[in-house]
Write an enzyme that holds these catalytic residues in place. Structure first.
Site, PDB file in Angstrom:
ATOM      1  N   LYS A 141       1.423  -5.179   7.909  1.00 18.12           N
ATOM      2  CA  LYS A 141       0.802  -5.970   6.868  1.00 18.12           C
ATOM      3  C   LYS A 141       1.697  -7.167   6.523  1.00 18.12           C
ATOM      4  O   LYS A 141       2.889  -7.096   6.851  1.00 18.12           O
ATOM      5  CB  LYS A 141       0.545  -5.117   5.640  1.00 18.12           C
ATOM      6  CG  LYS A 141       1.805  -4.883   4.779  1.00 18.12           C
ATOM      7  CD  LYS A 141       1.461  -4.112   3.573  1.00 18.12           C
ATOM      8  CE  LYS A 141       2.189  -4.402   2.338  1.00 18.12           C
ATOM      9  NZ  LYS A 141       3.483  -4.936   2.217  1.00 18.12           N
ATOM     10  N   GLU A 209       8.683   1.857  -8.305  1.00 18.30           N
ATOM     11  CA  GLU A 209       9.860   1.475  -7.516  1.00 18.30           C
ATOM     12  C   GLU A 209      10.973   1.060  -8.457  1.00 18.30           C
ATOM     13  O   GLU A 209      10.724   0.444  -9.492  1.00 18.30           O
ATOM     14  CB  GLU A 209       9.536   0.293  -6.610  1.00 18.30           C
ATOM     15  CG  GLU A 209       8.465   0.586  -5.596  1.00 18.30           C
ATOM     16  CD  GLU A 209       8.281  -0.591  -4.653  1.00 18.30           C
ATOM     17  OE1 GLU A 209       9.042  -0.662  -3.672  1.00 18.30           O
ATOM     18  OE2 GLU A 209       7.416  -1.436  -4.896  1.00 18.30           O
ATOM     19  N   ASP A 228       0.684  -6.891  -2.593  1.00 13.18           N
ATOM     20  CA  ASP A 228       1.772  -6.254  -1.847  1.00 13.18           C
ATOM     21  C   ASP A 228       1.594  -4.731  -1.765  1.00 13.18           C
ATOM     22  O   ASP A 228       1.962  -4.118  -0.769  1.00 13.18           O
ATOM     23  CB  ASP A 228       3.116  -6.587  -2.527  1.00 13.18           C
ATOM     24  CG  ASP A 228       4.312  -6.161  -1.696  1.00 13.18           C
ATOM     25  OD1 ASP A 228       4.292  -6.397  -0.473  1.00 13.18           O
ATOM     26  OD2 ASP A 228       5.269  -5.590  -2.254  1.00 13.18           O
ATOM     27  N   HIS A 233      -1.364   0.128   0.204  1.00 14.18           N
ATOM     28  CA  HIS A 233      -0.858   1.493   0.036  1.00 14.18           C
ATOM     29  C   HIS A 233      -1.649   2.305  -1.006  1.00 14.18           C
ATOM     30  O   HIS A 233      -2.063   3.436  -0.755  1.00 14.18           O
ATOM     31  CB  HIS A 233       0.618   1.481  -0.359  1.00 14.18           C
ATOM     32  CG  HIS A 233       1.484   0.667   0.560  1.00 14.18           C
ATOM     33  ND1 HIS A 233       1.297   0.614   1.915  1.00 14.18           N
ATOM     34  CD2 HIS A 233       2.558  -0.131   0.312  1.00 14.18           C
ATOM     35  CE1 HIS A 233       2.213  -0.179   2.467  1.00 14.18           C
ATOM     36  NE2 HIS A 233       2.978  -0.648   1.511  1.00 14.18           N
ATOM     37  N   LYS A 334       7.574  -2.919  -9.700  1.00  6.97           N
ATOM     38  CA  LYS A 334       8.980  -3.020  -9.300  1.00  6.97           C
ATOM     39  C   LYS A 334       9.832  -2.824 -10.549  1.00  6.97           C
ATOM     40  O   LYS A 334       9.384  -3.101 -11.665  1.00  6.97           O
ATOM     41  CB  LYS A 334       9.277  -4.418  -8.759  1.00  6.97           C
ATOM     42  CG  LYS A 334       8.355  -4.849  -7.637  1.00  6.97           C
ATOM     43  CD  LYS A 334       8.913  -4.454  -6.284  1.00  6.97           C
ATOM     44  CE  LYS A 334       8.062  -4.945  -5.149  1.00  6.97           C
ATOM     45  NZ  LYS A 334       7.553  -3.915  -4.265  1.00  6.97           N
TER      46      LYS A 334
HETATM   47  C1  BG6 Z   1       6.155  -2.453   1.322  1.00  7.31           C
HETATM   48  C2  BG6 Z   1       6.171  -3.517   0.260  1.00  7.31           C
HETATM   49  O1  BG6 Z   1       4.945  -2.464   2.007  1.00  7.31           O
HETATM   50  O2  BG6 Z   1       6.322  -1.173   0.693  1.00  7.31           O
HETATM   51  C3  BG6 Z   1       7.460  -3.472  -0.534  1.00  7.31           C
HETATM   52  O3  BG6 Z   1       6.043  -4.797   0.875  1.00  7.31           O
HETATM   53  C4  BG6 Z   1       7.662  -2.080  -1.102  1.00  7.31           C
HETATM   54  O4  BG6 Z   1       7.441  -4.424  -1.585  1.00  7.31           O
HETATM   55  C5  BG6 Z   1       7.544  -1.027   0.005  1.00  7.31           C
HETATM   56  O5  BG6 Z   1       8.945  -2.042  -1.701  1.00  7.31           O
HETATM   57  C6  BG6 Z   1       7.570   0.377  -0.593  1.00  7.31           C
HETATM   58  O6  BG6 Z   1       7.606   1.319   0.453  1.00  7.31           O
HETATM   59  P1  BG6 Z   1       8.241   2.770   0.232  1.00  7.31           P
HETATM   60  O7  BG6 Z   1       8.016   3.477   1.521  1.00  7.31           O
HETATM   61  O8  BG6 Z   1       9.680   2.561  -0.110  1.00  7.31           O
HETATM   62  O9  BG6 Z   1       7.489   3.378  -0.913  1.00  7.31           O
END
Ligand code: BG6
Length: 482
Positions: A141, A209, A228, A233, A334
């Site tokens: 992505k 996060e 994002d 997700h 975030k």
């Molecule tokens: C990515 C985003 O797709 O996923 C990031 O671009 C994000 O901004 C990340 O931090 C989070 O992934 P995970 O696996 O750490 O939850």
């Protein structure tokens, strides 16, 4: 199965060193790569194979900690790799690749590059006659930044690759616990039979996060948390929670069911956006006991007036028979208090409480995707006591996925995704229609936010987002799972 060649464009980038090469290394160690699988690493730096490998090993070691390769393992792994420097945007650089490729082998092109290079790479691969034999393409992505641009990317891909040869990655689908969601729902009768509006009050999906935007200001400021994280997700998680049982585990069956859910999402428009969406942006605060800057003070900040959201909470509805009247509360941000991805299923209260002492305690099912992967179910039981005859308490049934795992390591999402792409299994990759329908819904939400002036509310780094996000759910008499 034909022997496979992996061709990684963008081999010196962050994703390659942090995720792709370590994942392939782990598969190699586990004996899951064909002995003759070859890896062509392609990047812009004009360096030798030795220099590339030396730099790669150093970077992999810093990310992999205890799992980093020792000399023997590295020697075995690195002999699979060749390095080629090339400017991907110029067709004359593809001749060497053509010479290396072999029609009798499957070619898996992995584009770990900025999306602006997807189209030129495909075009040049085609012009240089590299797309003969069995060819597959794997992409990261973002596939576009709205419906229109995602269509353009997909149309370009479709010119050169059949949909069955296109592997669009959403790395959340490769996470072990996300796959476990399918098993939980469709291999357990008691879960499956209680999975609808008659039993479930509401669903929460939280992806928190702790990190900020990590030196990605220029990229992030154009996208924000909705594009994002939600468009991909969170949307995938919502689909896996809400979809009907697919009739098999074939990619098409799963994708068809997911698309139905995205299409059933009630649009959020001018009349509903105020009650359904909260946007936030982090201000200075605390993270891991350190003071951290706000979004507008991050290095690389180019506009102190930016209203890009680093947090978003959404109340969504899936308009179908199964989910009528069941809100899905989504939130992600975030610089939140904790790194956590969890899905909470809140069951309804029983219709009549025979035990007295106020309302009965509703059950909750907590599906924790990371960290501490597992499933918890709160159950009501009697407190052991002679004084109080029937006093109730909440107990938790705890299924910890880290127990009974082969070895202690839970495999990284990219290991599963590589293995599946190599084996030609698309079930954990995202189909074109899902992506475009998801953009359609997000575009509507973004337009409504703009036209109704839903601006970002500040929240302190280290908190759970702006106070308005609490109000979003509390006004319905519910609260976020703590
Ligand atoms: C990515 C985003 O797709 O996923 C990031 O671009 C994000 O901004 C990340 O931090 C989070 O992934 P995970 O696996 O750490 O939850």
């Amino acid at each position: 199965m034909d022997p496979v060649d992996l061709i990684i464009f963008g081999a010196s980038g962050d994703l390659s060193a942090r995720k792709l090469f370590p994942a392939l290394f782990q598969l190699d160690q586990a004996g899951l790569l064909q002995a003759d699988l070859r890896i062509a690493a392609i990047a812009r730096d004009d360096i030798s194979l030795e220099v590339f490998l030396e730099g790669l090993r150093k970077r992999m070691t810093s990310y992999m900690g205890d799992n980093a390769p020792d000399d023997e393992a590295w020697a075995q792994y690195s002999q699979r790799i060749i390095y080629s420097h090339a400017d991907f945007s110029a067709v004359e650089n593809y001749g060497k690749l053509k010479g290396w490729l072999d029609d009798k082998r499957t070619s898996l092109f992995y584009l770990a590059t900025p999306p602006s290079l997807f189209a030129p790479i495909c075009e040049h691969l085609n012009s240089a006659d590299c797309l003969t034999g069995d060819c597959r393409i794997v992409l990261e992505k973002p596939i576009g930044e709205n419906l229109e641009s995602s269509r353009k990317v997909n149309e370009t891909l479709a010119k050169y690759f059949d949909e069955r040869s296109i592997y669009r990655i959403d790395h959340y689908l490769g996470k072990e616990t996300v796959q476990n969601l399918l098993v939980l729902r469709f291999a357990n009768r008691f879960v499956n039979s209680q999975w609808d509006q008659s039993c479930i009050d509401h669903v929460q999906i939280t992806v928190g996060e702790v990190v900020g935007i990590e030196d990605r200001w220029s990229y992030y400021d154009k996208v924000g948390q909705l594009r994002d994280m939600v468009q991909n997700h969170l949307m995938q998680l919502l689909c896996l929670v809400a979809m009907e049982p697919p009739n098999s585990l074939e990619a098409e069956s799963i994708r068809d069911e997911k698309v139905k859910i995205v299409k059933a999402l009630r649009p959020i428009d001018d009349t509903t956006v105020l009650d359904h969406v909260v946007r936030g942006q982090y201000a200075q605060g605390w993270s891991n006991e350190n003071v951290v800057p706000g979004y507008l003070e991050e290095p690389g900040c180019k506009s102190e007036a930016s209203d890009t959201e680093t947090f978003i909470a959404i109340k969504a509805h899936v308009d179908n028979w199964r989910w009528a009247g069941v809100p899905f509360y989504l939130r992600t941000g975030k610089r939140l208090a904790e790194k956590v991805t969890e899905i909470i299923i809140h069951y309804k209260n029983l219709p009549h409480n025979i035990f007295g002492g106020g309302a009965s305690i509703p059950n909750t099912l907590i599906i924790r995707l990371q960290p501490n992967e597992g499933i918890e179910m709160t159950m009501v039981s009697k407190r052991q006591s002679l004084k109080e005859k029937l006093s109730l308490q909440n107990h938790t049934l705890n299924l910890d996925f880290r127990d009974g795992n082969d070895g202690d390591r839970i495999p990284d999402a990219y290991e599963r995704l590589f293995l599946d792409a190599i084996n030609g299994d698309q079930s954990l990759f995202v189909g074109r229609e899902e992506i475009e329908e998801s953009w359609r819904w997000c575009d509507g939400l973004i337009t409504a936010c703009k036209s109704q002036g839903i601006d970002t509310k500040p929240y302190h780094a280290g908190s759970w987002g702006p106070a308005k996000a609490e109000i979003l759910i509390e006004k319905d008499g519910r609260s976020w799972h703590a």
